[in-house]
Design a protein around this motif. Structure first.
Motif, PDB file in Angstrom:
ATOM      1  N   ALA A  20      50.815  45.983  34.525  1.00 39.94           N
ATOM      2  CA  ALA A  20      51.491  47.011  33.696  1.00 39.94           C
ATOM      3  C   ALA A  20      51.379  48.415  34.565  1.00 39.94           C
ATOM      4  N   ILE A  21      50.438  48.607  35.301  1.00 36.68           N
ATOM      5  CA  ILE A  21      50.057  49.888  35.855  1.00 36.68           C
ATOM      6  C   ILE A  21      50.383  49.844  37.281  1.00 36.68           C
ATOM      7  N   THR A  22      51.013  50.706  38.011  1.00 34.93           N
ATOM      8  CA  THR A  22      51.514  50.667  39.444  1.00 34.93           C
ATOM      9  C   THR A  22      51.328  51.886  39.984  1.00 34.93           C
ATOM     10  N   SER A  23      51.183  51.886  41.326  1.00 36.43           N
ATOM     11  CA  SER A  23      50.940  53.137  42.062  1.00 36.43           C
ATOM     12  C   SER A  23      51.436  52.987  43.568  1.00 36.43           C
ATOM     13  N   TYR A  24      52.246  54.133  43.967  1.00 31.88           N
ATOM     14  CA  TYR A  24      53.087  54.100  45.243  1.00 31.88           C
ATOM     15  C   TYR A  24      52.464  55.264  46.116  1.00 31.88           C
ATOM     16  N   ALA A  25      52.812  54.932  47.520  1.00 30.28           N
ATOM     17  CA  ALA A  25      52.604  56.088  48.445  1.00 30.28           C
ATOM     18  C   ALA A  25      53.792  56.944  48.294  1.00 30.28           C
ATOM     19  N   ASP A  26      53.606  58.188  48.589  1.00 30.60           N
ATOM     20  CA  ASP A  26      54.930  58.986  48.447  1.00 30.60           C
ATOM     21  C   ASP A  26      55.946  58.448  49.243  1.00 30.60           C
ATOM     22  N   ALA A  73      50.131  49.639  44.806  1.00 24.45           N
ATOM     23  CA  ALA A  73      48.977  48.747  44.027  1.00 24.45           C
ATOM     24  C   ALA A  73      49.382  48.304  42.659  1.00 24.45           C
ATOM     25  N   THR A  74      48.891  47.421  42.197  1.00 26.37           N
ATOM     26  CA  THR A  74      49.265  47.223  40.714  1.00 26.37           C
ATOM     27  C   THR A  74      47.892  46.369  40.110  1.00 26.37           C
ATOM     28  N   SER A  75      47.714  46.935  38.867  1.00 21.39           N
ATOM     29  CA  SER A  75      46.659  46.361  37.943  1.00 21.39           C
ATOM     30  C   SER A  75      46.785  44.857  37.869  1.00 21.39           C
ATOM     31  N   ARG A  76      45.683  44.506  37.224  1.00 17.94           N
ATOM     32  CA  ARG A  76      45.431  43.062  36.853  1.00 17.94           C
ATOM     33  C   ARG A  76      46.674  42.399  36.174  1.00 17.94           C
ATOM     34  N   MET A  91      45.521  44.257  42.827  1.00 21.13           N
ATOM     35  CA  MET A  91      46.224  43.669  44.161  1.00 21.13           C
ATOM     36  C   MET A  91      46.887  45.051  44.796  1.00 21.13           C
ATOM     37  N   GLY A  92      46.775  45.003  46.221  1.00 17.84           N
ATOM     38  CA  GLY A  92      47.400  46.114  46.748  1.00 17.84           C
ATOM     39  C   GLY A  92      48.126  45.808  48.107  1.00 17.84           C
ATOM     40  N   TYR A 103      49.934  44.024  54.825  1.00 23.95           N
ATOM     41  CA  TYR A 103      48.858  43.018  54.373  1.00 23.95           C
ATOM     42  C   TYR A 103      49.027  43.443  52.920  1.00 23.95           C
ATOM     43  N   CYS A 104      48.534  42.286  52.237  1.00 18.48           N
ATOM     44  CA  CYS A 104      47.966  42.291  50.800  1.00 18.48           C
ATOM     45  C   CYS A 104      46.450  42.150  50.736  1.00 18.48           C
ATOM     46  N   ALA A 105      46.292  42.636  49.647  1.00 17.00           N
ATOM     47  CA  ALA A 105      44.459  42.792  49.475  1.00 17.00           C
ATOM     48  C   ALA A 105      44.180  42.679  47.986  1.00 17.00           C
ATOM     49  N   ALA A 106      43.073  42.350  47.670  1.00 17.10           N
ATOM     50  CA  ALA A 106      42.580  41.967  46.115  1.00 17.10           C
ATOM     51  C   ALA A 106      41.461  42.762  46.016  1.00 17.10           C
ATOM     52  N   SER A 107      41.283  43.288  44.668  1.00 12.34           N
ATOM     53  CA  SER A 107      39.918  43.942  44.594  1.00 12.34           C
ATOM     54  C   SER A 107      39.576  43.558  43.182  1.00 12.34           C
ATOM     55  N   SER A 108      38.546  43.293  42.840  1.00 10.85           N
ATOM     56  CA  SER A 108      37.852  42.877  41.575  1.00 10.85           C
ATOM     57  C   SER A 108      37.664  44.255  40.736  1.00 10.85           C
ATOM     58  N   THR A 109      37.562  45.444  41.386  1.00  7.10           N
ATOM     59  CA  THR A 109      36.885  46.452  40.525  1.00  7.10           C
ATOM     60  C   THR A 109      37.526  47.785  40.792  1.00  7.10           C
ATOM     61  N   TYR A 110      38.642  47.531  41.704  1.00  8.67           N
ATOM     62  CA  TYR A 110      39.506  48.853  42.216  1.00  8.67           C
ATOM     63  C   TYR A 110      40.971  48.683  41.978  1.00  8.67           C
ATOM     64  N   ARG A 111      41.563  49.930  41.703  1.00  8.66           N
ATOM     65  CA  ARG A 111      42.967  49.612  42.003  1.00  8.66           C
ATOM     66  C   ARG A 111      43.508  51.015  42.382  1.00  8.66           C
ATOM     67  N   GLY A 112      43.602  50.998  43.852  1.00 11.17           N
ATOM     68  CA  GLY A 112      43.740  52.622  44.435  1.00 11.17           C
ATOM     69  C   GLY A 112      44.332  52.326  45.813  1.00 11.17           C
ATOM     70  N   ARG A 113      44.032  53.488  46.561  1.00  9.46           N
ATOM     71  CA  ARG A 113      44.476  53.870  47.994  1.00  9.46           C
ATOM     72  C   ARG A 113      43.643  53.590  49.075  1.00  9.46           C
TER      73      ARG A 113
END
Length: 123
Positions: free
Chosen positions: A56-62, A50-53, A34-35, A95-105
């Motif tokens: 456990a893994i998250t990422s952020y814009a600077d 964004a966050t992993s399924r 999810m992002g 906006y939130c968004a969902a991806s089955s294959t990708y976790r990124g920007r």
């Protein structure tokens, strides 16, 4: 059908906090990364977090690192964005968004999108 419904936006003073929620239905939520993205008037949509399924893994814009926190509750099919120390430049539609294959920007990699929730920050 798949639905992503954001809520929690509103008007807040600079320095304040908001928590956005995105409730998902019609998809196996725990199988999707999810992002959160945002778009300000006259600007392109940009990645926020964004966050992993599993979460456990998250990422952020600077620009939001250290102020925003993404989390998810797979039992509730919901992803959250806790926003602290809000600045006028954070004002946008989120906006939130969902991806089955990708976790990124990259927004083009996401499969499903919500309608957005407005965040307004007064200075």
């Amino acid at each position: 059908q798949v639905q992503l419904v954001e809520s929690g936006g509103g008007l807040v003073q600079a320095g304040g906090s908001l928590r956005l929620s995105c409730a998902a239905s019609g998809l196996p939520f725990s199988s999707y990364a999810m992002g959160w993205f945002r778009q300000a008037p006259g600007k392109e949509r940009e990645f926020v977090a964004a966050t992993s399924r599993s979460g456990a893994i998250t990422s952020y814009a600077d620009s939001v690192k250290g102020r925003f926190t993404i989390s998810r509750d797979n039992a509730k099919n919901t992803v959250y964005l806790q926003m602290n120390s809000l600045k006028p430049e954070d004002m946008a539609v989120y906006y939130c968004a969902a991806s089955s294959t990708y976790r990124g920007r990259l927004d083009v990699k996401y499969d499903y999108w919500g309608q957005g929730t407005q965040v307004t920050v007064s200075s």
